[in-house]
Design an enzyme around this catalytic site. Structure first.
Site, PDB file in Angstrom:
ATOM      1  N   GLY A  45      68.780  48.990  54.431  1.00  0.00           N
ATOM      2  CA  GLY A  45      70.136  49.278  54.879  1.00  0.00           C
ATOM      3  C   GLY A  45      70.540  50.732  54.938  1.00  0.00           C
ATOM      4  O   GLY A  45      71.440  51.086  55.698  1.00  0.00           O
ATOM      5  N   ASP A 104      73.407  51.778  51.046  1.00  0.00           N
ATOM      6  CA  ASP A 104      74.414  51.572  52.086  1.00  0.00           C
ATOM      7  C   ASP A 104      75.689  50.999  51.489  1.00  0.00           C
ATOM      8  O   ASP A 104      76.776  51.508  51.708  1.00  0.00           O
ATOM      9  CB  ASP A 104      73.859  50.668  53.209  1.00  0.00           C
ATOM     10  CG  ASP A 104      73.278  49.352  52.701  1.00  0.00           C
ATOM     11  OD1 ASP A 104      73.134  49.153  51.474  1.00  0.00           O
ATOM     12  OD2 ASP A 104      72.943  48.496  53.542  1.00  0.00           O
ATOM     13  N   ASP A 107      77.960  46.480  46.194  1.00  0.00           N
ATOM     14  CA  ASP A 107      78.693  45.211  46.265  1.00  0.00           C
ATOM     15  C   ASP A 107      78.762  44.623  44.846  1.00  0.00           C
ATOM     16  O   ASP A 107      79.591  45.042  44.053  1.00  0.00           O
ATOM     17  CB  ASP A 107      77.939  44.318  47.263  1.00  0.00           C
ATOM     18  CG  ASP A 107      78.660  43.027  47.596  1.00  0.00           C
ATOM     19  OD1 ASP A 107      79.876  43.036  47.786  1.00  0.00           O
ATOM     20  OD2 ASP A 107      77.985  41.978  47.663  1.00  0.00           O
ATOM     21  N   LYS A 135      82.489  48.310  47.547  1.00  0.00           N
ATOM     22  CA  LYS A 135      83.423  47.172  47.515  1.00  0.00           C
ATOM     23  C   LYS A 135      83.708  46.889  46.037  1.00  0.00           C
ATOM     24  O   LYS A 135      83.065  46.005  45.441  1.00  0.00           O
ATOM     25  CB  LYS A 135      82.787  45.943  48.165  1.00  0.00           C
ATOM     26  CG  LYS A 135      82.418  46.107  49.628  1.00  0.00           C
ATOM     27  CD  LYS A 135      82.160  44.720  50.221  1.00  0.00           C
ATOM     28  CE  LYS A 135      80.932  44.669  51.057  1.00  0.00           C
ATOM     29  NZ  LYS A 135      80.544  43.305  51.443  1.00  0.00           N
ATOM     30  N   PHE A 156      82.570  41.390  55.071  1.00  0.00           N
ATOM     31  CA  PHE A 156      81.151  41.599  55.369  1.00  0.00           C
ATOM     32  C   PHE A 156      81.046  42.603  56.505  1.00  0.00           C
ATOM     33  O   PHE A 156      81.625  42.418  57.567  1.00  0.00           O
ATOM     34  CB  PHE A 156      80.465  40.281  55.737  1.00  0.00           C
ATOM     35  CG  PHE A 156      78.981  40.370  55.557  1.00  0.00           C
ATOM     36  CD1 PHE A 156      78.407  40.205  54.294  1.00  0.00           C
ATOM     37  CD2 PHE A 156      78.154  40.664  56.625  1.00  0.00           C
ATOM     38  CE1 PHE A 156      77.031  40.321  54.114  1.00  0.00           C
ATOM     39  CE2 PHE A 156      76.773  40.778  56.454  1.00  0.00           C
ATOM     40  CZ  PHE A 156      76.224  40.606  55.197  1.00  0.00           C
ATOM     41  N   VAL A 157      80.315  43.688  56.273  1.00  0.00           N
ATOM     42  CA  VAL A 157      80.244  44.760  57.269  1.00  0.00           C
ATOM     43  C   VAL A 157      78.840  44.876  57.863  1.00  0.00           C
ATOM     44  O   VAL A 157      77.857  44.475  57.233  1.00  0.00           O
ATOM     45  CB  VAL A 157      80.676  46.118  56.665  1.00  0.00           C
ATOM     46  CG1 VAL A 157      82.115  46.075  56.178  1.00  0.00           C
ATOM     47  CG2 VAL A 157      79.748  46.555  55.547  1.00  0.00           C
ATOM     48  N   ASP A 163      72.892  45.351  58.216  1.00  0.00           N
ATOM     49  CA  ASP A 163      72.632  44.161  59.023  1.00  0.00           C
ATOM     50  C   ASP A 163      73.381  42.922  58.547  1.00  0.00           C
ATOM     51  O   ASP A 163      73.895  42.857  57.431  1.00  0.00           O
ATOM     52  CB  ASP A 163      71.138  43.826  58.995  1.00  0.00           C
ATOM     53  CG  ASP A 163      70.741  43.187  57.654  1.00  0.00           C
ATOM     54  OD1 ASP A 163      71.045  43.772  56.600  1.00  0.00           O
ATOM     55  OD2 ASP A 163      70.162  42.077  57.664  1.00  0.00           O
ATOM     56  N   ARG A 169      71.961  46.350  63.199  1.00  0.00           N
ATOM     57  CA  ARG A 169      71.661  47.620  62.526  1.00  0.00           C
ATOM     58  C   ARG A 169      71.867  48.821  63.450  1.00  0.00           C
ATOM     59  O   ARG A 169      72.147  49.925  62.998  1.00  0.00           O
ATOM     60  CB  ARG A 169      70.213  47.646  62.010  1.00  0.00           C
ATOM     61  CG  ARG A 169      69.950  46.709  60.843  1.00  0.00           C
ATOM     62  CD  ARG A 169      68.589  47.036  60.222  1.00  0.00           C
ATOM     63  NE  ARG A 169      68.079  45.938  59.403  1.00  0.00           N
ATOM     64  CZ  ARG A 169      68.376  45.759  58.116  1.00  0.00           C
ATOM     65  NH1 ARG A 169      69.177  46.584  57.500  1.00  0.00           N
ATOM     66  NH2 ARG A 169      67.854  44.745  57.435  1.00  0.00           N
TER      67      ARG A 169
HETATM   68  P1  IMP Z   1      74.597  44.300  45.575  1.00  0.00           P
HETATM   69  O1  IMP Z   1      73.265  44.253  44.917  1.00  0.00           O
HETATM   70  O2  IMP Z   1      75.321  42.994  45.505  1.00  0.00           O
HETATM   71  O3  IMP Z   1      75.470  45.466  45.127  1.00  0.00           O
HETATM   72  O4  IMP Z   1      74.370  44.439  47.099  1.00  0.00           O
HETATM   73  C1  IMP Z   1      73.894  45.536  47.658  1.00  0.00           C
HETATM   74  C2  IMP Z   1      73.132  45.189  48.912  1.00  0.00           C
HETATM   75  O5  IMP Z   1      73.570  43.963  49.485  1.00  0.00           O
HETATM   76  C3  IMP Z   1      73.414  46.252  49.944  1.00  0.00           C
HETATM   77  O6  IMP Z   1      72.459  47.287  49.847  1.00  0.00           O
HETATM   78  C4  IMP Z   1      73.277  45.485  51.218  1.00  0.00           C
HETATM   79  O7  IMP Z   1      71.938  45.454  51.624  1.00  0.00           O
HETATM   80  C5  IMP Z   1      73.703  44.076  50.874  1.00  0.00           C
HETATM   81  N1  IMP Z   1      75.111  43.865  51.242  1.00  0.00           N
HETATM   82  C6  IMP Z   1      76.179  43.781  50.425  1.00  0.00           C
HETATM   83  N2  IMP Z   1      77.319  43.623  51.117  1.00  0.00           N
HETATM   84  C7  IMP Z   1      76.947  43.628  52.425  1.00  0.00           C
HETATM   85  C8  IMP Z   1      77.690  43.567  53.661  1.00  0.00           C
HETATM   86  O8  IMP Z   1      78.939  43.495  53.715  1.00  0.00           O
HETATM   87  N3  IMP Z   1      76.941  43.626  54.794  1.00  0.00           N
HETATM   88  C9  IMP Z   1      75.586  43.725  54.789  1.00  0.00           C
HETATM   89  N4  IMP Z   1      74.872  43.823  53.678  1.00  0.00           N
HETATM   90  C10 IMP Z   1      75.538  43.775  52.496  1.00  0.00           C
HETATM   91 MG    MG Z   2      70.789  47.333  51.154  1.00  0.00          MG
END
Ligand code: IMP
Ligand code: MG
Length: 184
Positions: A45, A104, A107, A135, A156-157, A163, A169
Site C-alpha cells: 500500500g 499508507d 487502522d 483512522k 474505506f479509502v 487498494d 491503486r
Molecule cells: P491495520 O493493521 O489494521 O492498522 O491496517 C493497516 C493496513 O490495512 C493498511 O496498511 C492497509 O493496507 C489496510 N487498510 C486499512 N484500512 C484500509 C482502507 O480504508 N483501505 C485500504 N486498505 C486499508
Molecule cells: Mg498496507
C-alpha cells in the site's frame, strides 16, 4: 426490477492536497537530524507514497536509504484478518539503524505495531513512524504515528497506492468507497 450494488469512489484528497501533505511530512522528517536514516516502506500500500516521499525528502536535503517490508493482514475483502505475516522481509541489516517506517493507513494498528516490533527485534536503534492516513477511531493496538498526513473517520479509502481487493491503486487521488444501490 432487480437491485444491484454499484461501487463508486468519492474524492477525499486530490493530487495537489496529497503533494502538499507529502512535502510537509518530508520537512518534518528532515527536521529530525538523524544521520543513519533508513526508510522502511510497508508494501504494497505505501509504494506510491514512498516514491513521492523519497523525492520530497531529497528536496528537503535528505538523501535517504530505502528498503521494503511486505506484510499481509488483509485478504481480498475489506476486513482485517487480525494476523500480520511477513511476505517479504527487508534485505538490509537494520541493526543499529535509525528507521523511519512508512505505511499508507494506520487502522487497527496491528500492521504498524508488528513492523515496529519486527525491526526492533532485529536490532534497529530507533523507530520513527509515518502514516499517510490515520483512522484513530479504529485502533485496537497501542501504537501511534509520529507523523500523519491526513486523519480521517472510519471510511474505506482507495487510490494513491491503496487498494480494495487489489483494485484502484493507480488512482491519482485518495477516495472513499461508497456502495450505491442502483436499479437495473
Ligand atoms: P491495520 O493493521 O489494521 O492498522 O491496517 C493497516 C493496513 O490495512 C493498511 O496498511 C492497509 O493496507 C489496510 N487498510 C486499512 N484500512 C484500509 C482502507 O480504508 N483501505 C485500504 N486498505 C486499508
Ligand atoms: Mg498496507
Amino acid at each position: 426490477m432487480s437491485q444491484t450494488l454499484e461501487t463508486s469512489i468519492r474524492m477525499l484528497y486530490d493530487g495537489s492536497a496529497i503533494a502538499d501533505r507529502v512535502d510537509r511530512l518530508a520537512a518534518a522528517i528532515a527536521a529530525n537530524h538523524t544521520r543513519d536514516r533508513l526508510i522502511v516502506a510497508i508494501l504494497k500500500g505505501s509504494f506510491v507514497f514512498a516514491a513521492d516521499l523519497m523525492r520530497a525528502l531529497m528536496r528537503s536535503g535528505v538523501d535517504a536509504d530505502i528498503d521494503f517490508l511486505r506484510l499481509s493482514s488483509y485478504g481480498q475483502g475489506i476486513e482485517s484478518s487480525g494476523t500480520v505475516t511477513v511476505l517479504c522481509d527487508v534485505a538490509t541489516d537494520v541493526a543499529g539503524r535509525d528507521i523511519v517506517i512508512l505505511d499508507d493507513i494506520l487502522d487497527t494498528g496491528r500492521t504498524l505495531a508488528f513492523a515496529r516490533d519486527h525491526l526492533l527485534a532485529r536490532g534497529a536503534r530507533s523507530i520513527e513512524t509515518v502514516a499517510l492516513i490515520d483512522k484513530p477511531g479504529r485502533r485496537q493496538v497501542h501504537v501511534h504515528a509520529d507523523h500523519v498526513g491526513f486523519r480521517c473517520e472510519d471510511v474505506f479509502v482507495v487510490g494513491y497506492g491503496i487498494d480494495m481487493g487489489q483494485r484502484y491503486r493507480g488512482l491519482p487521488f485518495i477516495g472513499h468507497v461508497v456502495e450505491d444501490a442502483a436499479r437495473s
